[in-house]
Design a protein around this motif. Structure first.
Motif, PDB file in Angstrom:
ATOM      1  N   SER A 112       0.827  -1.211   0.000  1.00 17.55           N
ATOM      2  CA  SER A 112       0.000   0.000   0.000  1.00 17.55           C
ATOM      3  C   SER A 112       0.860   1.260   0.000  1.00 17.55           C
ATOM      4  O   SER A 112       0.530   2.232  -0.692  1.00 17.55           O
ATOM      5  CB  SER A 112      -0.967   0.003   1.181  1.00 17.55           C
ATOM      6  OG  SER A 112      -0.271   0.064   2.398  1.00 17.55           O
ATOM      7  N   ILE A 140      -6.141  -4.714   1.316  1.00 16.98           N
ATOM      8  CA  ILE A 140      -5.888  -3.325   1.704  1.00 16.98           C
ATOM      9  C   ILE A 140      -7.242  -2.657   1.927  1.00 16.98           C
ATOM     10  O   ILE A 140      -8.083  -2.614   1.040  1.00 16.98           O
ATOM     11  CB  ILE A 140      -5.073  -2.589   0.621  1.00 16.98           C
ATOM     12  CG1 ILE A 140      -3.684  -3.225   0.512  1.00 16.98           C
ATOM     13  CG2 ILE A 140      -4.963  -1.111   0.954  1.00 16.98           C
ATOM     14  CD1 ILE A 140      -2.812  -2.631  -0.561  1.00 16.98           C
ATOM     15  N   HIS A 141      -7.431  -2.128   3.149  1.00 18.29           N
ATOM     16  CA  HIS A 141      -8.732  -1.579   3.521  1.00 18.29           C
ATOM     17  C   HIS A 141      -8.848  -0.084   3.285  1.00 18.29           C
ATOM     18  O   HIS A 141      -9.955   0.453   3.289  1.00 18.29           O
ATOM     19  CB  HIS A 141      -9.046  -1.893   4.975  1.00 18.29           C
ATOM     20  CG  HIS A 141      -9.109  -3.361   5.248  1.00 18.29           C
ATOM     21  ND1 HIS A 141     -10.081  -4.177   4.715  1.00 18.29           N
ATOM     22  CD2 HIS A 141      -8.292  -4.179   5.960  1.00 18.29           C
ATOM     23  CE1 HIS A 141      -9.879  -5.430   5.106  1.00 18.29           C
ATOM     24  NE2 HIS A 141      -8.798  -5.455   5.849  1.00 18.29           N
ATOM     25  N   PHE A 142      -7.711   0.602   3.112  1.00 21.53           N
ATOM     26  CA  PHE A 142      -7.785   2.032   2.843  1.00 21.53           C
ATOM     27  C   PHE A 142      -6.664   2.447   1.903  1.00 21.53           C
ATOM     28  O   PHE A 142      -5.498   2.105   2.109  1.00 21.53           O
ATOM     29  CB  PHE A 142      -7.678   2.861   4.124  1.00 21.53           C
ATOM     30  CG  PHE A 142      -7.643   4.336   3.831  1.00 21.53           C
ATOM     31  CD1 PHE A 142      -8.800   5.009   3.512  1.00 21.53           C
ATOM     32  CD2 PHE A 142      -6.447   5.028   3.840  1.00 21.53           C
ATOM     33  CE1 PHE A 142      -8.771   6.361   3.207  1.00 21.53           C
ATOM     34  CE2 PHE A 142      -6.409   6.376   3.538  1.00 21.53           C
ATOM     35  CZ  PHE A 142      -7.569   7.044   3.226  1.00 21.53           C
ATOM     36  N   LEU A 143      -7.028   3.181   0.874  1.00 19.51           N
ATOM     37  CA  LEU A 143      -6.104   3.903   0.005  1.00 19.51           C
ATOM     38  C   LEU A 143      -6.788   5.213  -0.354  1.00 19.51           C
ATOM     39  O   LEU A 143      -8.001   5.238  -0.577  1.00 19.51           O
ATOM     40  CB  LEU A 143      -5.808   3.135  -1.289  1.00 19.51           C
ATOM     41  CG  LEU A 143      -4.785   2.008  -1.253  1.00 19.51           C
ATOM     42  CD1 LEU A 143      -4.707   1.326  -2.610  1.00 19.51           C
ATOM     43  CD2 LEU A 143      -3.412   2.505  -0.848  1.00 19.51           C
ATOM     44  N   ASN A 155     -11.565  -3.510  -2.332  1.00 20.52           N
ATOM     45  CA  ASN A 155     -12.070  -3.344  -0.975  1.00 20.52           C
ATOM     46  C   ASN A 155     -11.843  -1.921  -0.478  1.00 20.52           C
ATOM     47  O   ASN A 155     -12.705  -1.345   0.184  1.00 20.52           O
ATOM     48  CB  ASN A 155     -11.377  -4.358  -0.056  1.00 20.52           C
ATOM     49  CG  ASN A 155     -12.050  -4.479   1.274  1.00 20.52           C
ATOM     50  OD1 ASN A 155     -13.150  -3.999   1.470  1.00 20.52           O
ATOM     51  ND2 ASN A 155     -11.383  -5.131   2.202  1.00 20.52           N
ATOM     52  N   CYS A 156     -10.704  -1.328  -0.806  1.00 15.74           N
ATOM     53  CA  CYS A 156     -10.419   0.029  -0.345  1.00 15.74           C
ATOM     54  C   CYS A 156     -11.325   1.060  -1.019  1.00 15.74           C
ATOM     55  O   CYS A 156     -11.609   2.113  -0.444  1.00 15.74           O
ATOM     56  CB  CYS A 156      -8.947   0.374  -0.562  1.00 15.74           C
ATOM     57  SG  CYS A 156      -8.393   0.197  -2.257  1.00 15.74           S
ATOM     58  N   TYR A 157     -11.812   0.779  -2.201  1.00 16.90           N
ATOM     59  CA  TYR A 157     -12.758   1.681  -2.872  1.00 16.90           C
ATOM     60  C   TYR A 157     -14.154   1.540  -2.271  1.00 16.90           C
ATOM     61  O   TYR A 157     -14.864   2.523  -2.088  1.00 16.90           O
ATOM     62  CB  TYR A 157     -12.795   1.388  -4.373  1.00 16.90           C
ATOM     63  CG  TYR A 157     -13.706   2.285  -5.153  1.00 16.90           C
ATOM     64  CD1 TYR A 157     -13.317   3.578  -5.479  1.00 16.90           C
ATOM     65  CD2 TYR A 157     -14.959   1.850  -5.562  1.00 16.90           C
ATOM     66  CE1 TYR A 157     -14.160   4.416  -6.197  1.00 16.90           C
ATOM     67  CE2 TYR A 157     -15.810   2.675  -6.277  1.00 16.90           C
ATOM     68  CZ  TYR A 157     -15.408   3.959  -6.588  1.00 16.90           C
ATOM     69  OH  TYR A 157     -16.239   4.788  -7.290  1.00 16.90           O
ATOM     70  N   ASN A 206     -14.850   0.768   0.761  1.00 11.14           N
ATOM     71  CA  ASN A 206     -14.864   1.234   2.149  1.00 11.14           C
ATOM     72  C   ASN A 206     -14.578   2.729   2.283  1.00 11.14           C
ATOM     73  O   ASN A 206     -14.331   3.187   3.395  1.00 11.14           O
ATOM     74  CB  ASN A 206     -13.831   0.469   2.969  1.00 11.14           C
ATOM     75  CG  ASN A 206     -14.233  -0.963   3.170  1.00 11.14           C
ATOM     76  OD1 ASN A 206     -15.405  -1.288   3.176  1.00 11.14           O
ATOM     77  ND2 ASN A 206     -13.260  -1.830   3.323  1.00 11.14           N
ATOM     78  N   ARG A 207     -14.604   3.479   1.203  1.00  7.15           N
ATOM     79  CA  ARG A 207     -14.304   4.908   1.281  1.00  7.15           C
ATOM     80  C   ARG A 207     -15.317   5.634   2.144  1.00  7.15           C
ATOM     81  O   ARG A 207     -16.510   5.327   2.129  1.00  7.15           O
ATOM     82  CB  ARG A 207     -14.288   5.541  -0.111  1.00  7.15           C
ATOM     83  CG  ARG A 207     -13.132   5.120  -0.947  1.00  7.15           C
ATOM     84  CD  ARG A 207     -13.183   5.755  -2.300  1.00  7.15           C
ATOM     85  NE  ARG A 207     -14.555   5.745  -2.783  1.00  7.15           N
ATOM     86  CZ  ARG A 207     -15.067   6.667  -3.569  1.00  7.15           C
ATOM     87  NH1 ARG A 207     -14.337   7.636  -3.988  1.00  7.15           N
ATOM     88  NH2 ARG A 207     -16.312   6.598  -3.959  1.00  7.15           N
TER      89      ARG A 207
END
Length: 137
Positions: free
Chosen positions: A69, A100-103, A124-126, A128-129
């Motif tokens: 990440s 990856i949970h956040f980007l 997944n990071c998209y 969970n925005r």
């Protein structure tokens, strides 16, 4: 198991990490020695990407999620190529898509640029925005 022997040059240094493995830092690529039995070539990534950790003691196998990440978020094409060479394209794509949970938004766009097989809607990071709009608001 193979035993690899590396000649030490004048410009290399050898340090011991917390697990007792010797890490040789050379000008080109660092090698990690696991009790002298196997050698794994570490990616040639500048320590500036990991300013908040001890780069020498970084465990590249267990910390693959924050490493991938961080490189997706801040690295260039050379760093992307290095982690692809180290982890493999399939593992990186799977990690970006599922683990990856956040980007940030710009990093999601960079991930889809570097890896065209990724789709934002499946990441997944998209999903969970925090800034996504909800139906009831």
């Amino acid at each position: 198991m193979e035993i690899h022997i590396q000649k030490r040059s004048f410009f290399s240094t050898k340090k011991k990490d917390l697990e007792g493995n010797f890490v040789a830092i050379k000008r080109k690529k660092p090698y990690i020695y696991d009790m002298g039995l196997k050698v794994k070539v570490l990616p040639e990534i500048h320590p500036k990407f990991f300013w908040d950790t001890n780069f020498i003691l970084l465990d590249w196998e267990t910390a693959y999620i924050p490493i991938i990440s961080r490189i997706i978020e801040r690295g260039g094409q050379n760093e992307i190529d290095e982690i692809i060479e180290y982890y493999g394209r399939k593992k990186i794509v799977d990690t970006i898509q599922n683990e990856i949970h956040f980007l940030p938004n710009y990093a999601i766009d960079r991930a889809t640029y570097f890896f065209p097989e990724l789709k934002k809607e499946e990441m997944n990071c998209y999903l969970n925005r925090k800034d996504k709009s909800y139906g009831w608001i």
